[in-house]
Design an enzyme around this catalytic site. Structure first.
Site, short mmCIF file in Angstrom:
data_model
loop_
_atom_site.label_atom_id
_atom_site.label_comp_id
_atom_site.label_asym_id
_atom_site.label_seq_id
_atom_site.Cartn_x
_atom_site.Cartn_y
_atom_site.Cartn_z
N HIS A 82 32.75 31.52 37.72
CA HIS A 82 33.63 32.67 37.89
C HIS A 82 33.40 33.63 36.73
O HIS A 82 33.43 33.24 35.57
CB HIS A 82 35.08 32.20 37.94
CG HIS A 82 36.09 33.29 37.86
ND1 HIS A 82 35.95 34.49 38.53
CD2 HIS A 82 37.27 33.40 37.16
CE1 HIS A 82 36.99 35.27 38.27
NE2 HIS A 82 37.79 34.63 37.43
N ASN B 287 35.97 41.16 35.88
CA ASN B 287 36.57 40.07 36.65
C ASN B 287 37.04 40.62 37.99
O ASN B 287 38.00 41.38 38.06
CB ASN B 287 37.74 39.49 35.86
CG ASN B 287 38.39 38.30 36.55
OD1 ASN B 287 38.17 38.06 37.74
ND2 ASN B 287 39.22 37.57 35.83
N CYS C 223 41.46 33.60 41.72
CA CYS C 223 40.04 33.67 41.37
C CYS C 223 39.24 32.47 41.89
O CYS C 223 38.00 32.54 41.93
CB CYS C 223 39.88 33.80 39.86
SG CYS C 223 40.72 35.23 39.16
#
Length: 310
Positions: free
Chosen positions: A235, A265, A112
Protein backbone atom coordinates in the site's frame (compact mmCIF):
# COMPACT_ATOMS: atom_id res chain seq x y z
CA UNK A 1 -8.46 -24.05 -9.82
CA UNK A 2 -6.21 -21.09 -9.15
CA UNK A 3 -7.36 -17.49 -9.56
CA UNK A 4 -4.99 -14.89 -10.93
CA UNK A 5 -4.70 -11.56 -12.69
CA UNK A 6 -5.85 -11.60 -16.31
CA UNK A 7 -5.52 -7.86 -16.83
CA UNK A 8 -4.78 -4.64 -14.94
CA UNK A 9 -5.43 -0.97 -15.57
CA UNK A 10 -5.59 2.38 -13.82
CA UNK A 11 -6.76 5.94 -14.17
CA UNK A 12 -5.54 9.18 -12.59
CA UNK A 13 -7.13 12.63 -12.92
CA UNK A 14 -5.28 15.21 -14.98
CA UNK A 15 -4.80 17.81 -12.24
CA UNK A 16 -1.46 17.45 -10.45
CA UNK A 17 -1.09 18.97 -6.98
CA UNK A 18 2.59 19.25 -6.07
CA UNK A 19 4.21 19.78 -2.71
CA UNK A 20 5.10 23.29 -3.86
CA UNK A 21 1.42 23.94 -4.46
CA UNK A 22 0.64 22.79 -0.92
CA UNK A 23 3.21 25.21 0.47
CA UNK A 24 0.85 27.98 -0.69
CA UNK A 25 -2.16 26.37 1.02
CA UNK A 26 -0.92 25.27 4.46
CA UNK A 27 2.14 25.68 6.70
CA UNK A 28 4.33 22.93 5.22
CA UNK A 29 7.28 22.48 2.87
CA UNK A 30 8.28 20.27 -0.02
CA UNK A 31 11.28 19.00 1.97
CA UNK A 32 9.15 18.14 5.02
CA UNK A 33 6.66 16.16 2.94
CA UNK A 34 9.26 14.31 0.86
CA UNK A 35 11.50 13.32 3.76
CA UNK A 36 8.64 12.06 5.93
CA UNK A 37 6.33 10.49 3.35
CA UNK A 38 8.17 10.10 0.05
CA UNK A 39 5.33 11.96 -1.70
CA UNK A 40 6.18 14.54 -4.35
CA UNK A 41 2.78 15.05 -5.99
CA UNK A 42 -0.74 13.70 -6.11
CA UNK A 43 -3.73 13.83 -8.50
CA UNK A 44 -6.96 15.67 -7.71
CA UNK A 45 -10.25 15.00 -9.49
CA UNK A 46 -12.35 17.90 -10.76
CA UNK A 47 -15.72 18.75 -9.25
CA UNK A 48 -17.37 17.20 -12.30
CA UNK A 49 -15.58 13.85 -11.87
CA UNK A 50 -16.84 11.49 -9.19
CA UNK A 51 -15.69 8.11 -7.92
CA UNK A 52 -17.70 6.09 -10.44
CA UNK A 53 -16.21 8.06 -13.34
CA UNK A 54 -12.67 7.14 -12.32
CA UNK A 55 -13.72 3.52 -11.70
CA UNK A 56 -15.14 3.35 -15.22
CA UNK A 57 -11.92 4.56 -16.84
CA UNK A 58 -9.75 2.14 -14.86
CA UNK A 59 -12.14 -0.75 -15.54
CA UNK A 60 -12.04 -0.14 -19.29
CA UNK A 61 -8.24 -0.19 -19.21
CA UNK A 62 -8.17 -3.45 -17.24
CA UNK A 63 -10.64 -5.11 -19.61
CA UNK A 64 -8.55 -4.01 -22.59
CA UNK A 65 -5.42 -5.42 -20.95
CA UNK A 66 -7.23 -8.74 -20.39
CA UNK A 67 -8.50 -8.68 -23.99
CA UNK A 68 -12.02 -9.05 -22.64
CA UNK A 69 -15.38 -7.32 -22.99
CA UNK A 70 -17.72 -6.21 -20.23
CA UNK A 71 -20.18 -8.95 -21.15
CA UNK A 72 -17.50 -11.52 -20.21
CA UNK A 73 -17.72 -10.47 -16.55
CA UNK A 74 -19.58 -12.53 -13.98
CA UNK A 75 -19.18 -10.20 -10.98
CA UNK A 76 -18.08 -6.66 -10.17
CA UNK A 77 -16.51 -5.68 -6.83
CA UNK A 78 -15.60 -2.09 -6.01
CA UNK A 79 -13.51 -1.18 -2.97
CA UNK A 80 -14.09 2.41 -1.89
CA UNK A 81 -14.80 4.61 1.13
CA UNK A 82 -15.79 7.56 -1.06
CA UNK A 83 -18.75 6.36 -3.17
CA UNK A 84 -20.74 8.81 -5.27
CA UNK A 85 -23.70 8.18 -2.97
CA UNK A 86 -24.34 5.85 0.00
CA UNK A 87 -26.44 3.86 -2.46
CA UNK A 88 -26.74 2.78 -5.20
CA UNK A 89 -23.26 1.32 -5.05
CA UNK A 90 -20.45 2.35 -7.34
CA UNK A 91 -20.34 -1.30 -8.50
CA UNK A 92 -23.90 -1.17 -9.84
CA UNK A 93 -23.22 2.19 -11.49
CA UNK A 94 -20.19 0.58 -13.11
CA UNK A 95 -22.17 -2.48 -14.25
CA UNK A 96 -24.63 -0.23 -16.05
CA UNK A 97 -22.09 2.11 -17.58
CA UNK A 98 -19.85 -0.69 -18.84
CA UNK A 99 -22.82 -2.42 -20.41
CA UNK A 100 -22.10 -5.62 -18.51
CA UNK A 101 -24.74 -8.30 -18.10
CA UNK A 102 -26.92 -8.01 -14.99
CA UNK A 103 -24.25 -9.67 -12.88
CA UNK A 104 -23.67 -9.53 -9.15
CA UNK A 105 -22.18 -6.18 -8.15
CA UNK A 106 -21.34 -4.74 -4.74
CA UNK A 107 -19.07 -2.29 -2.95
CA UNK A 108 -16.61 -3.30 -0.23
CA UNK A 109 -15.48 -1.01 2.57
CA UNK A 110 -12.13 -1.84 4.15
CA UNK A 111 -10.43 1.54 3.63
CA UNK A 112 -6.88 1.29 2.29
CA UNK A 113 -7.00 -2.53 2.52
CA UNK A 114 -10.14 -2.59 0.37
CA UNK A 115 -8.50 -3.81 -2.84
CA UNK A 116 -6.95 -6.74 -1.00
CA UNK A 117 -10.35 -7.65 0.45
CA UNK A 118 -11.80 -7.42 -3.06
CA UNK A 119 -9.13 -9.61 -4.67
CA UNK A 120 -9.39 -12.30 -2.00
CA UNK A 121 -13.21 -12.24 -2.16
CA UNK A 122 -13.02 -12.65 -5.95
CA UNK A 123 -10.63 -15.56 -5.52
CA UNK A 124 -13.15 -17.44 -3.37
CA UNK A 125 -15.92 -17.14 -5.97
CA UNK A 126 -13.58 -18.33 -8.72
CA UNK A 127 -12.08 -21.26 -6.79
CA UNK A 128 -15.56 -22.56 -5.96
CA UNK A 129 -16.63 -22.25 -9.62
CA UNK A 130 -19.42 -19.85 -8.68
CA UNK A 131 -18.05 -17.24 -11.10
CA UNK A 132 -15.35 -17.19 -13.75
CA UNK A 133 -14.29 -13.59 -14.38
CA UNK A 134 -14.49 -10.97 -11.63
CA UNK A 135 -13.69 -7.27 -12.04
CA UNK A 136 -12.14 -5.77 -8.90
CA UNK A 137 -11.74 -2.00 -8.69
CA UNK A 138 -10.10 0.12 -6.00
CA UNK A 139 -11.14 3.75 -6.36
CA UNK A 140 -11.18 6.87 -4.21
CA UNK A 141 -11.99 10.55 -4.47
CA UNK A 142 -10.34 11.38 -1.16
CA UNK A 143 -10.20 15.07 -2.02
CA UNK A 144 -13.89 15.37 -1.15
CA UNK A 145 -13.35 14.17 2.44
CA UNK A 146 -9.97 15.84 3.06
CA UNK A 147 -9.66 18.84 5.35
CA UNK A 148 -7.46 21.08 3.21
CA UNK A 149 -6.59 23.24 6.22
CA UNK A 150 -5.13 20.29 8.17
CA UNK A 151 -1.45 20.15 7.27
CA UNK A 152 -1.03 16.74 8.91
CA UNK A 153 -3.42 14.96 6.53
CA UNK A 154 -3.97 17.07 3.41
CA UNK A 155 -0.40 16.47 2.21
CA UNK A 156 -0.92 12.70 2.13
CA UNK A 157 -3.92 11.93 -0.03
CA UNK A 158 -4.85 11.88 -3.70
CA UNK A 159 -7.52 10.64 -6.08
CA UNK A 160 -7.43 7.78 -8.57
CA UNK A 161 -8.56 4.30 -9.56
CA UNK A 162 -6.99 0.93 -10.27
CA UNK A 163 -8.65 -2.21 -11.57
CA UNK A 164 -7.96 -5.87 -12.23
CA UNK A 165 -9.78 -8.71 -13.95
CA UNK A 166 -9.41 -11.82 -11.80
CA UNK A 167 -10.06 -15.22 -13.37
CA UNK A 168 -8.89 -18.83 -13.71
CA UNK A 169 -5.19 -19.39 -14.40
CA UNK A 170 -2.98 -22.47 -14.65
CA UNK A 171 -2.25 -24.46 -11.50
CA UNK A 172 1.27 -23.08 -11.04
CA UNK A 173 0.19 -19.44 -11.42
CA UNK A 174 -2.10 -17.01 -9.64
CA UNK A 175 -2.85 -16.48 -5.95
CA UNK A 176 -0.99 -19.05 -3.84
CA UNK A 177 -1.81 -17.80 -0.34
CA UNK A 178 -3.62 -14.96 1.37
CA UNK A 179 -4.29 -13.28 4.70
CA UNK A 180 -7.01 -10.93 5.90
CA UNK A 181 -7.45 -9.42 9.35
CA UNK A 182 -8.91 -6.63 11.43
CA UNK A 183 -8.55 -4.99 14.83
CA UNK A 184 -11.53 -2.79 15.62
CA UNK A 185 -9.88 -1.42 18.75
CA UNK A 186 -7.81 0.75 16.41
CA UNK A 187 -10.86 2.31 14.80
CA UNK A 188 -10.41 5.70 16.55
CA UNK A 189 -6.98 6.08 14.95
CA UNK A 190 -8.29 6.49 11.40
CA UNK A 191 -11.87 7.38 10.54
CA UNK A 192 -14.16 9.73 8.65
CA UNK A 193 -16.54 12.12 10.37
CA UNK A 194 -17.23 15.23 8.32
CA UNK A 195 -13.69 14.87 7.02
CA UNK A 196 -10.90 12.31 7.28
CA UNK A 197 -9.13 12.07 10.65
CA UNK A 198 -5.90 10.19 11.32
CA UNK A 199 -3.74 9.72 14.38
CA UNK A 200 -0.54 9.47 12.38
CA UNK A 201 1.63 8.20 15.20
CA UNK A 202 -0.65 5.28 16.08
CA UNK A 203 -1.34 4.33 12.47
CA UNK A 204 2.40 4.37 11.76
CA UNK A 205 3.11 2.08 14.72
CA UNK A 206 0.42 -0.35 13.56
CA UNK A 207 1.49 -0.31 9.91
CA UNK A 208 5.22 -0.84 10.43
CA UNK A 209 4.38 -3.94 12.45
CA UNK A 210 1.47 -5.40 10.49
CA UNK A 211 2.51 -4.89 6.88
CA UNK A 212 5.87 -6.68 7.19
CA UNK A 213 4.28 -9.41 9.32
CA UNK A 214 1.54 -10.11 6.76
CA UNK A 215 4.05 -10.07 3.91
CA UNK A 216 6.17 -12.70 5.60
CA UNK A 217 3.12 -14.77 6.59
CA UNK A 218 1.80 -15.24 3.05
CA UNK A 219 5.25 -16.27 1.79
CA UNK A 220 5.75 -18.78 4.58
CA UNK A 221 2.29 -20.27 3.95
CA UNK A 222 3.50 -21.57 0.59
CA UNK A 223 6.72 -22.99 2.01
CA UNK A 224 9.00 -20.31 0.59
CA UNK A 225 11.29 -17.76 2.20
CA UNK A 226 11.49 -14.00 1.98
CA UNK A 227 14.43 -14.31 -0.41
CA UNK A 228 12.14 -15.97 -2.97
CA UNK A 229 10.06 -12.80 -3.41
CA UNK A 230 10.70 -11.14 -6.78
CA UNK A 231 8.57 -8.04 -6.31
CA UNK A 232 6.66 -6.28 -3.53
CA UNK A 233 3.65 -4.01 -4.08
CA UNK A 234 2.75 -2.50 -0.71
CA UNK A 235 0.00 0.00 0.00
CA UNK A 236 1.47 3.31 -1.12
CA UNK A 237 0.91 5.24 2.11
CA UNK A 238 4.28 6.36 3.37
CA UNK A 239 7.77 5.49 2.17
CA UNK A 240 8.99 4.78 5.70
CA UNK A 241 6.25 2.19 6.27
CA UNK A 242 6.93 0.66 2.86
CA UNK A 243 10.64 0.50 3.60
CA UNK A 244 9.94 -1.38 6.83
CA UNK A 245 8.15 -4.09 4.84
CA UNK A 246 10.88 -4.23 2.21
CA UNK A 247 13.67 -4.51 4.76
CA UNK A 248 11.81 -7.22 6.67
CA UNK A 249 11.59 -9.23 3.45
CA UNK A 250 15.23 -8.46 2.70
CA UNK A 251 14.64 -7.53 -0.94
CA UNK A 252 16.53 -4.75 -2.78
CA UNK A 253 14.99 -1.32 -3.38
CA UNK A 254 14.43 -1.94 -7.08
CA UNK A 255 12.10 -4.83 -6.26
CA UNK A 256 9.54 -2.68 -4.44
CA UNK A 257 6.93 -0.45 -6.04
CA UNK A 258 7.34 3.24 -5.13
CA UNK A 259 4.50 4.95 -6.98
CA UNK A 260 3.71 6.86 -3.76
CA UNK A 261 5.91 9.72 -4.95
CA UNK A 262 3.65 10.34 -7.95
CA UNK A 263 0.20 9.62 -6.54
CA UNK A 264 0.36 9.97 -2.75
CA UNK A 265 -1.96 7.79 -0.69
CA UNK A 266 -4.98 6.88 -2.82
CA UNK A 267 -6.36 4.42 -0.24
CA UNK A 268 -7.97 1.38 -1.89
CA UNK A 269 -6.72 2.52 -5.30
CA UNK A 270 -3.04 2.59 -4.34
CA UNK A 271 -2.15 -1.08 -4.81
CA UNK A 272 -3.91 -1.57 -8.16
CA UNK A 273 -2.53 1.73 -9.52
CA UNK A 274 1.00 0.72 -8.52
CA UNK A 275 0.53 -2.80 -9.86
CA UNK A 276 -0.74 -1.51 -13.21
CA UNK A 277 2.10 1.00 -13.54
CA UNK A 278 4.77 -1.58 -12.70
CA UNK A 279 3.37 -4.29 -14.98
CA UNK A 280 3.30 -1.85 -17.88
CA UNK A 281 6.87 -0.76 -17.08
CA UNK A 282 8.07 -4.37 -17.23
CA UNK A 283 9.03 -4.49 -13.58
CA UNK A 284 6.80 -7.55 -13.01
CA UNK A 285 7.43 -10.47 -15.32
CA UNK A 286 5.86 -13.83 -16.01
CA UNK A 287 6.52 -16.36 -13.25
CA UNK A 288 7.63 -13.70 -10.71
CA UNK A 289 6.61 -14.30 -7.11
CA UNK A 290 4.77 -11.11 -6.18
CA UNK A 291 3.49 -10.00 -2.77
CA UNK A 292 0.64 -7.48 -2.51
CA UNK A 293 0.00 -6.11 0.98
CA UNK A 294 -2.20 -3.36 2.37
CA UNK A 295 -3.48 -1.90 5.62
CA UNK A 296 -6.15 0.65 6.42
CA UNK A 297 -8.82 2.06 8.67
CA UNK A 298 -10.81 -0.36 10.74
CA UNK A 299 -8.07 -1.23 11.41
CA UNK A 300 -7.82 -3.72 8.55
CA UNK A 301 -5.11 -5.51 6.59
CA UNK A 302 -4.68 -8.01 3.81
CA UNK A 303 -1.97 -9.67 1.73
CA UNK A 304 -1.51 -12.21 -1.05
CA UNK A 305 1.45 -14.09 -2.48
CA UNK A 306 0.97 -14.88 -6.16
CA UNK A 307 2.84 -16.28 -9.11
CA UNK A 308 2.44 -13.77 -11.93
CA UNK A 309 1.06 -15.03 -15.23
CA UNK A 310 -1.84 -16.94 -16.73
Amino acid sequence: MNAGFLGVGHYAPEKVLTNKDLEKMVDTSDEWIRTRTGIEERRIASDEMDTSDMAYEAAKNALDDANMKAEDLDMILVATVTPDTPFPSVATMLQHRLGARKVAAMDLSAACAGFMYGVITAEQFIKTNAYKNVLVVGVEKLSKITDWSDRNTCVLFGDGAGAAVIGPVSDDKGILSSELGSDGSGGPYLYQDDTLFMNGREVFKFAVRQMPESSVNVVKKIGLSEQDVDYLVPHQANIRIMEAARQRLGIPEEKMSTQVKRYGNTSSASIPIALSEDVKAGKIKDNDLVVLVGFGGGLTWGAVALRWGK
